[in-house]
Scaffold this motif. Structure first.
Motif, PDB file in Angstrom:
ATOM      1  N   ARG A 171     -39.751 102.660-108.643  1.00  0.00           N
ATOM      2  CA  ARG A 171     -39.901 102.622-110.349  1.00  0.00           C
ATOM      3  C   ARG A 171     -41.355 103.423-110.591  1.00  0.00           C
ATOM      4  O   ARG A 171     -41.368 104.187-111.522  1.00  0.00           O
ATOM      5  CB  ARG A 171     -38.716 102.175-110.566  1.00  0.00           C
ATOM      6  CG  ARG A 171     -38.996 101.513-112.359  1.00  0.00           C
ATOM      7  CD  ARG A 171     -38.814 100.504-113.060  1.00  0.00           C
ATOM      8  NE  ARG A 171     -38.759  99.237-112.259  1.00  0.00           N
ATOM      9  CZ  ARG A 171     -39.773  98.418-112.686  1.00  0.00           C
ATOM     10  NH1 ARG A 171     -41.279  98.845-113.984  1.00  0.00           N
ATOM     11  NH2 ARG A 171     -40.184  97.828-111.939  1.00  0.00           N
ATOM     12  N   TRP A 172     -42.806 103.054-110.699  1.00  0.00           N
ATOM     13  CA  TRP A 172     -43.512 103.281-110.700  1.00  0.00           C
ATOM     14  C   TRP A 172     -43.875 104.351-110.747  1.00  0.00           C
ATOM     15  O   TRP A 172     -44.256 105.373-111.262  1.00  0.00           O
ATOM     16  CB  TRP A 172     -44.304 102.554-109.922  1.00  0.00           C
ATOM     17  CG  TRP A 172     -44.515 100.827-110.437  1.00  0.00           C
ATOM     18  CD1 TRP A 172     -43.592 100.014-111.107  1.00  0.00           C
ATOM     19  CD2 TRP A 172     -45.689  99.810-109.301  1.00  0.00           C
ATOM     20  NE1 TRP A 172     -44.364  98.303-111.300  1.00  0.00           N
ATOM     21  CE2 TRP A 172     -45.019  98.269-110.426  1.00  0.00           C
ATOM     22  CE3 TRP A 172     -45.842  99.428-108.283  1.00  0.00           C
ATOM     23  CZ2 TRP A 172     -45.504  96.928-109.783  1.00  0.00           C
ATOM     24  CZ3 TRP A 172     -46.320  98.839-107.941  1.00  0.00           C
ATOM     25  CH2 TRP A 172     -46.088  97.067-108.528  1.00  0.00           C
ATOM     26  N   GLY A 221     -44.127 102.377-118.873  1.00  0.00           N
ATOM     27  CA  GLY A 221     -42.713 102.220-117.876  1.00  0.00           C
ATOM     28  C   GLY A 221     -42.134 100.069-118.311  1.00  0.00           C
ATOM     29  O   GLY A 221     -42.433  99.510-118.811  1.00  0.00           O
ATOM     30  N   ARG A 245     -41.650 106.583-110.748  1.00  0.00           N
ATOM     31  CA  ARG A 245     -41.788 107.801-111.390  1.00  0.00           C
ATOM     32  C   ARG A 245     -41.066 107.400-113.076  1.00  0.00           C
ATOM     33  O   ARG A 245     -41.958 108.645-114.077  1.00  0.00           O
ATOM     34  CB  ARG A 245     -39.653 107.767-111.568  1.00  0.00           C
ATOM     35  CG  ARG A 245     -39.162 108.111-110.477  1.00  0.00           C
ATOM     36  CD  ARG A 245     -37.120 107.417-111.033  1.00  0.00           C
ATOM     37  NE  ARG A 245     -37.006 105.655-110.559  1.00  0.00           N
ATOM     38  CZ  ARG A 245     -36.580 105.585-110.682  1.00  0.00           C
ATOM     39  NH1 ARG A 245     -37.093 105.324-108.965  1.00  0.00           N
ATOM     40  NH2 ARG A 245     -36.509 104.152-111.035  1.00  0.00           N
ATOM     41  N   GLU A 246     -41.719 106.085-113.345  1.00  0.00           N
ATOM     42  CA  GLU A 246     -41.824 105.509-115.771  1.00  0.00           C
ATOM     43  C   GLU A 246     -43.425 105.390-115.553  1.00  0.00           C
ATOM     44  O   GLU A 246     -43.705 105.735-116.625  1.00  0.00           O
ATOM     45  CB  GLU A 246     -40.875 104.645-115.029  1.00  0.00           C
ATOM     46  CG  GLU A 246     -39.927 104.683-115.466  1.00  0.00           C
ATOM     47  CD  GLU A 246     -39.075 103.420-115.315  1.00  0.00           C
ATOM     48  OE1 GLU A 246     -39.557 102.475-115.959  1.00  0.00           O
ATOM     49  OE2 GLU A 246     -37.534 103.980-115.392  1.00  0.00           O
ATOM     50  N   ALA A 247     -44.185 104.866-114.659  1.00  0.00           N
ATOM     51  CA  ALA A 247     -45.432 103.848-114.872  1.00  0.00           C
ATOM     52  C   ALA A 247     -46.829 104.914-114.469  1.00  0.00           C
ATOM     53  O   ALA A 247     -46.699 105.968-113.513  1.00  0.00           O
ATOM     54  CB  ALA A 247     -46.024 103.116-114.091  1.00  0.00           C
TER      55      ALA A 247
END
Length: 177
Positions: free
Chosen positions: A122-123, A44, A125-127
């Motif tokens: 966000r984590w 991410g 979704r991306e990490a």
């Protein structure tokens, strides 16, 4: 004895070194020790780069001494991903956010005024949130030779190279003998 040492060292250390299976140099990683396992976030935008960790089955975790900075113990870990939306994710992600020192919104994120920022969505979704569980194998204990002790850190985009400051009118100091 070694299990207790690993548990105590991981509780006190905020940074560990992870030797990934690709044979490259160990990489530093901040983590949270919770329920007998280390939780590490990677991938991410703006997160720590640990290439190959999500695909790995096993890694070696090197724990440094908090007071001296040297290696305290190394242990082998089974690697597993924690899926977002699970009970484990909901329990561990806020703990990671609490330990994260410099969580800032990314340029593409919008933050509502008056609402505290949290990177947890966000984590999700991306990490990758990875669980490192001790396997009971300890390749090196305290006082044993560790070849990683003299290795330079891996280049990281978070580090910036700066020049030494210029001192106007300063005198050179003689070298101490």
């Amino acid at each position: 004895m070694t299990e207790a040492l690993v548990d105590e060292a991981m509780k006190k250390s905020g940074l560990v070194w992870i030797a990934l299976p690709d044979g490259s140099r160990p990489r530093p990683a901040w983590h949270v020790w919770h329920g007998g396992a280390a939780y590490v976030l990677t991938g991410g935008a703006g997160e720590q780069p640990l290439p190959g960790l999500p695909e790995a089955d096993r890694v070696t975790v090197i724990v440094r001494s908090k007071d001296k900075g040297g290696r305290l113990v190394s242990w082998r870990a089974a690697v597993g991903e924690v899926a977002s939306g699970t009970e484990e994710w909901d329990e561990v992600a806020p703990l990671l956010f609490k330990e994260r020192l410099n969580a800032r919104p990314q340029p593409d994120e919008t933050v509502e005024e008056g609402v505290p920022y949290s990177p947890v969505p966000r984590w999700a979704r991306e990490a990758y949130l990875m669980r490192l569980t001790p396997t009971g194998l300890y390749p090196e204990g305290p006082g044993e030779y560790e070849p990683y002790s003299a290795v330079r850190p891996v280049p990281n985009p978070a580090v910036n190279a700066t020049r030494k400051p210029f001192m106007l009118g300063g005198k050179r100091r003689k070298a101490d003998l």
